[in-house]
Design a protein around this motif. Structure first.
Motif, PDB file in Angstrom:
ATOM      1  N   ARG A  52      11.550  -9.604  18.075  1.00 46.35           N
ATOM      2  CA  ARG A  52       9.691 -10.335  18.059  1.00 46.35           C
ATOM      3  C   ARG A  52       9.831 -10.960  19.822  1.00 46.35           C
ATOM      4  O   ARG A  52      10.569 -12.545  19.243  1.00 46.35           O
ATOM      5  N   ILE A  53       8.504 -10.924  20.352  1.00 48.61           N
ATOM      6  CA  ILE A  53       8.333 -11.373  21.745  1.00 48.61           C
ATOM      7  C   ILE A  53       7.356 -11.756  21.722  1.00 48.61           C
ATOM      8  O   ILE A  53       6.310 -11.637  20.913  1.00 48.61           O
ATOM      9  N   GLU A  54       7.454 -13.138  21.986  1.00 52.01           N
ATOM     10  CA  GLU A  54       5.854 -13.584  21.731  1.00 52.01           C
ATOM     11  C   GLU A  54       4.719 -14.004  23.091  1.00 52.01           C
ATOM     12  O   GLU A  54       5.900 -13.056  24.156  1.00 52.01           O
ATOM     13  N   ARG A  55       3.832 -13.049  23.106  1.00 53.98           N
ATOM     14  CA  ARG A  55       3.294 -12.696  24.278  1.00 53.98           C
ATOM     15  C   ARG A  55       3.504 -11.321  24.144  1.00 53.98           C
ATOM     16  O   ARG A  55       2.682 -11.088  24.746  1.00 53.98           O
ATOM     17  N   PHE A  56       3.756 -10.547  23.230  1.00 54.10           N
ATOM     18  CA  PHE A  56       4.200  -8.693  23.007  1.00 54.10           C
ATOM     19  C   PHE A  56       3.410  -7.987  23.123  1.00 54.10           C
ATOM     20  O   PHE A  56       2.844  -6.847  23.788  1.00 54.10           O
ATOM     21  N   SER A  57       1.743  -8.580  22.769  1.00 52.96           N
ATOM     22  CA  SER A  57       0.850  -7.959  22.876  1.00 52.96           C
ATOM     23  C   SER A  57       0.282  -7.085  24.063  1.00 52.96           C
ATOM     24  O   SER A  57       0.021  -6.344  24.113  1.00 52.96           O
ATOM     25  N   ASP A  58       0.986  -7.911  25.393  1.00 51.84           N
ATOM     26  CA  ASP A  58       0.155  -8.166  26.111  1.00 51.84           C
ATOM     27  C   ASP A  58       1.310  -7.805  27.741  1.00 51.84           C
ATOM     28  O   ASP A  58       1.007  -7.543  29.097  1.00 51.84           O
ATOM     29  N   VAL A  59       2.183  -7.347  27.244  1.00 50.47           N
ATOM     30  CA  VAL A  59       3.183  -6.521  27.763  1.00 50.47           C
ATOM     31  C   VAL A  59       2.697  -5.037  28.673  1.00 50.47           C
ATOM     32  O   VAL A  59       2.630  -4.435  27.489  1.00 50.47           O
ATOM     33  N   ALA A  60       2.601  -5.176  30.100  1.00 50.15           N
ATOM     34  CA  ALA A  60       1.944  -3.864  29.979  1.00 50.15           C
ATOM     35  C   ALA A  60       2.953  -2.570  30.041  1.00 50.15           C
ATOM     36  O   ALA A  60       4.318  -3.205  29.349  1.00 50.15           O
ATOM     37  N   ALA A  61       3.186  -1.408  29.715  1.00 48.00           N
ATOM     38  CA  ALA A  61       3.482   0.287  29.784  1.00 48.00           C
ATOM     39  C   ALA A  61       4.959  -0.662  31.269  1.00 48.00           C
ATOM     40  O   ALA A  61       6.340  -0.267  29.930  1.00 48.00           O
ATOM     41  N   GLY A  62       5.057  -0.767  31.831  1.00 48.83           N
ATOM     42  CA  GLY A  62       6.261  -0.967  32.746  1.00 48.83           C
ATOM     43  C   GLY A  62       7.590  -1.956  31.865  1.00 48.83           C
ATOM     44  O   GLY A  62       8.421  -1.517  31.746  1.00 48.83           O
ATOM     45  N   SER A  63       7.194  -3.395  31.800  1.00 52.14           N
ATOM     46  CA  SER A  63       7.805  -3.903  30.889  1.00 52.14           C
ATOM     47  C   SER A  63       8.382  -3.193  29.329  1.00 52.14           C
ATOM     48  O   SER A  63       9.708  -3.631  29.006  1.00 52.14           O
ATOM     49  N   GLU A  64       7.592  -2.991  28.737  1.00 55.09           N
ATOM     50  CA  GLU A  64       7.847  -2.382  27.245  1.00 55.09           C
ATOM     51  C   GLU A  64       9.558  -1.502  27.666  1.00 55.09           C
ATOM     52  O   GLU A  64      10.357  -1.293  26.878  1.00 55.09           O
ATOM     53  N   ILE A  65       9.084  -1.098  28.613  1.00 54.41           N
ATOM     54  CA  ILE A  65      10.084   0.682  29.215  1.00 54.41           C
ATOM     55  C   ILE A  65      11.277  -0.153  28.820  1.00 54.41           C
ATOM     56  O   ILE A  65      13.043   0.448  29.058  1.00 54.41           O
ATOM     57  N   LEU A  66      11.372  -1.168  30.428  1.00 56.54           N
ATOM     58  CA  LEU A  66      12.441  -1.648  30.349  1.00 56.54           C
ATOM     59  C   LEU A  66      12.988  -2.526  29.360  1.00 56.54           C
ATOM     60  O   LEU A  66      14.610  -2.681  28.952  1.00 56.54           O
ATOM     61  N   ILE A  67      12.501  -3.200  28.458  1.00 54.47           N
ATOM     62  CA  ILE A  67      12.859  -3.681  27.291  1.00 54.47           C
ATOM     63  C   ILE A  67      13.404  -2.683  26.275  1.00 54.47           C
ATOM     64  O   ILE A  67      14.706  -2.902  25.264  1.00 54.47           O
ATOM     65  N   ALA A  68      12.830  -1.945  26.367  1.00 50.36           N
ATOM     66  CA  ALA A  68      12.918  -0.416  25.188  1.00 50.36           C
ATOM     67  C   ALA A  68      14.899  -0.140  25.783  1.00 50.36           C
ATOM     68  O   ALA A  68      15.452   0.288  25.133  1.00 50.36           O
ATOM     69  N   ALA A  69      14.873   0.238  26.585  1.00 47.22           N
ATOM     70  CA  ALA A  69      15.679   0.691  27.484  1.00 47.22           C
ATOM     71  C   ALA A  69      17.448   0.062  27.527  1.00 47.22           C
ATOM     72  O   ALA A  69      18.543   0.727  27.854  1.00 47.22           O
ATOM     73  N   ALA A  70      16.598  -1.072  27.187  1.00 49.20           N
ATOM     74  CA  ALA A  70      17.842  -2.154  27.868  1.00 49.20           C
ATOM     75  C   ALA A  70      18.787  -1.727  26.160  1.00 49.20           C
ATOM     76  O   ALA A  70      20.282  -1.921  26.382  1.00 49.20           O
ATOM     77  N   GLY A  71      18.410  -1.599  24.896  1.00 48.38           N
ATOM     78  CA  GLY A  71      19.068  -1.359  23.861  1.00 48.38           C
ATOM     79  C   GLY A  71      20.667  -0.224  24.194  1.00 48.38           C
ATOM     80  O   GLY A  71      21.703  -0.576  23.778  1.00 48.38           O
ATOM     81  N   PRO A  72      19.813   0.812  24.114  1.00 51.34           N
ATOM     82  CA  PRO A  72      20.638   2.077  24.719  1.00 51.34           C
ATOM     83  C   PRO A  72      21.846   1.412  26.128  1.00 51.34           C
ATOM     84  O   PRO A  72      23.084   2.381  25.587  1.00 51.34           O
ATOM     85  N   LEU A  73      21.052   1.326  26.774  1.00 49.44           N
ATOM     86  CA  LEU A  73      21.781   0.966  27.700  1.00 49.44           C
ATOM     87  C   LEU A  73      23.338   0.813  27.418  1.00 49.44           C
ATOM     88  O   LEU A  73      24.533   0.774  27.816  1.00 49.44           O
ATOM     89  N   ALA A  74      22.899  -0.466  26.880  1.00 46.05           N
ATOM     90  CA  ALA A  74      23.832  -2.016  26.602  1.00 46.05           C
ATOM     91  C   ALA A  74      24.856  -1.371  25.932  1.00 46.05           C
ATOM     92  O   ALA A  74      26.046  -1.169  25.462  1.00 46.05           O
TER      93      ALA A  74
ATOM     94  N   HIS B 259      28.362   2.435  18.622  1.00 39.79           N
ATOM     95  CA  HIS B 259      28.054   2.715  19.777  1.00 39.79           C
ATOM     96  C   HIS B 259      27.264   3.453  20.246  1.00 39.79           C
ATOM     97  O   HIS B 259      25.845   4.115  20.547  1.00 39.79           O
ATOM     98  N   MET B 260      27.740   4.898  20.269  1.00 39.07           N
ATOM     99  CA  MET B 260      27.284   6.645  20.888  1.00 39.07           C
ATOM    100  C   MET B 260      26.186   6.380  19.630  1.00 39.07           C
ATOM    101  O   MET B 260      24.890   6.906  20.405  1.00 39.07           O
ATOM    102  N   THR B 261      26.347   6.525  18.590  1.00 42.19           N
ATOM    103  CA  THR B 261      25.499   6.869  17.346  1.00 42.19           C
ATOM    104  C   THR B 261      24.339   6.033  17.708  1.00 42.19           C
ATOM    105  O   THR B 261      22.867   6.033  18.012  1.00 42.19           O
ATOM    106  N   LEU B 262      24.316   4.445  18.051  1.00 40.62           N
ATOM    107  CA  LEU B 262      23.407   3.686  18.087  1.00 40.62           C
ATOM    108  C   LEU B 262      22.427   4.259  19.325  1.00 40.62           C
ATOM    109  O   LEU B 262      21.290   4.644  19.518  1.00 40.62           O
ATOM    110  N   ALA B 263      23.041   4.451  20.668  1.00 34.18           N
ATOM    111  CA  ALA B 263      22.175   4.382  21.732  1.00 34.18           C
ATOM    112  C   ALA B 263      21.276   5.763  21.834  1.00 34.18           C
ATOM    113  O   ALA B 263      20.570   6.319  22.221  1.00 34.18           O
ATOM    114  N   LEU B 264      22.345   7.602  21.069  1.00 32.14           N
ATOM    115  CA  LEU B 264      21.618   8.482  20.847  1.00 32.14           C
ATOM    116  C   LEU B 264      20.202   9.078  19.736  1.00 32.14           C
ATOM    117  O   LEU B 264      19.500   8.865  20.388  1.00 32.14           O
ATOM    118  N   PHE B 265      20.478   8.146  18.530  1.00 29.59           N
ATOM    119  CA  PHE B 265      19.792   8.023  17.597  1.00 29.59           C
ATOM    120  C   PHE B 265      18.050   7.687  17.976  1.00 29.59           C
ATOM    121  O   PHE B 265      17.394   6.803  17.932  1.00 29.59           O
TER     122      PHE B 265
END
Length: 294
Positions: A73-95, A124-130
């Motif tokens: 839960r991120i402060e000011r997340f409602s103003d996150v642009a699409a590009g930033s949301e993609i980077l934040i979301a992709a960081a988890g599966p990549l890790a 970790h593979m299950t977390l990433a793929l799911f």
């Protein structure tokens, strides 16, 4: 329902009831020794989201661990642009993929902990793929919604992603029934996942209706503070409804709508603020022409 377990670097850590259920499931299956590994894998996955958000300039207030990932839960997340949301979301599966790779190479070397490393690899593979499934609130669903929002607007993108989430719920239930009829066992993990996806998708739909209004408030505050706000102009026929217009509004821009008639002659101009006020006064299906005359 959540359980607050403490703070890590001033970030509140909470456990979702579905995550607690998954840990209980592992314990009942005689895998209590591996519960800590599951916990650490999910925390690693979600910590990557938090680090990416911090790198992009957002403050993480809370991390809630879910059965197959989590929510930062991120402060000011409602103003996150699409590009930033993609980077934040992709960081988890990549890790998770990175840790799975490290676990795999360590597993190949064998040793007394080979079984533990094998289990850690598959977690970790299950977390990433799911999480890469295009279903809300999974990371793949957030990436899918962010990309769609560039073309059809945030609310409509959320609706499509939520509907897709329900499709995955049905597919999981069908897989559970198929396995039960052919093998005679009930996959409780898939059942928890299906229930989790269904309820979470409903929550995303409910929240999407308020996000646009929060965005407008942020844009006004940004303009007051900076004195300058990036703007996008649209030309729209006067018969279009307000719902059709807000579908193309983007989080990072303020919008001005130039209304024209059938001969493409200007009828008037509406700001984003006026459009949202018109929705409150006339309803979302009112036409631009009706708003101009009100």
């Amino acid at each position: 329902m959540v359980l607050h377990v403490g703070k890590i670097f001033s970030i509140q850590l909470t456990l979702n009831i579905y995550f607690l259920g998954l840990l209980l499931l592992f314990s009942l299956a005689g895998m209590s020794g591996k519960v800590l590994l599951v916990f650490s894998a999910v925390l690693w996955h979600e910590g990557a989201h938090a680090l990416m958000a911090h790198y992009l300039g957002y403050q993480v207030k809370e991390i809630e661990l879910l059965p197959f990932g989590g929510v930062a839960r991120i402060e000011r997340f409602s103003d996150v642009a699409a590009g930033s949301e993609i980077l934040i979301a992709a960081a988890g599966p990549l890790a998770s993929f990175v840790m799975a790779g490290m676990s795999y190479f360590a597993w190949l070397k064998g040793g007394t902990v080979a079984e533990v490393l094998s289990f850690y690899f598959w977690i970790h593979m299950t977390l990433a793929l799911f999480n890469l499934l295009p279903a809300l609130p999974l990371d793949g669903g957030r990436i899918f919604r962010a990309v769609l929002s560039l073309f059809i607007g945030y609310r409509e993108a959320t609706q499509l992603a939520a509907q897709l989430s329900k499709v995955f719920c049905v597919l999981l239930l069908m897989l559970i029934v198929y396995e039960y009829l052919n093998v005679g066992t009930m996959n409780v993990t898939f059942l928890i996942a299906a229930i989790f996806l269904y309820h979470s998708a409903k929550g995303e739909l409910a929240a999407s209706g308020f996000r646009s209004m929060r965005l407008l408030a942020f844009k006004k505050a940004y303009l007051s503070k900076r004195g300058l706000l990036p703007t996008q102009h649209f030309i729209a026929r006067r018969q279009l409804t307000l719902k059709e217009v807000i579908a193309v509004f983007r989080p990072e821009l303020y919008h001005v709508v130039i209304v024209v008639d059938d001969e493409l002659q200007p009828c008037g101009t509406l700001s984003e603020s006026e459009v949202w006020q018109g929705i409150q006064q006339l309803g979302i299906y009112a036409s631009l022409d009706k708003l101009l005359k009100s």
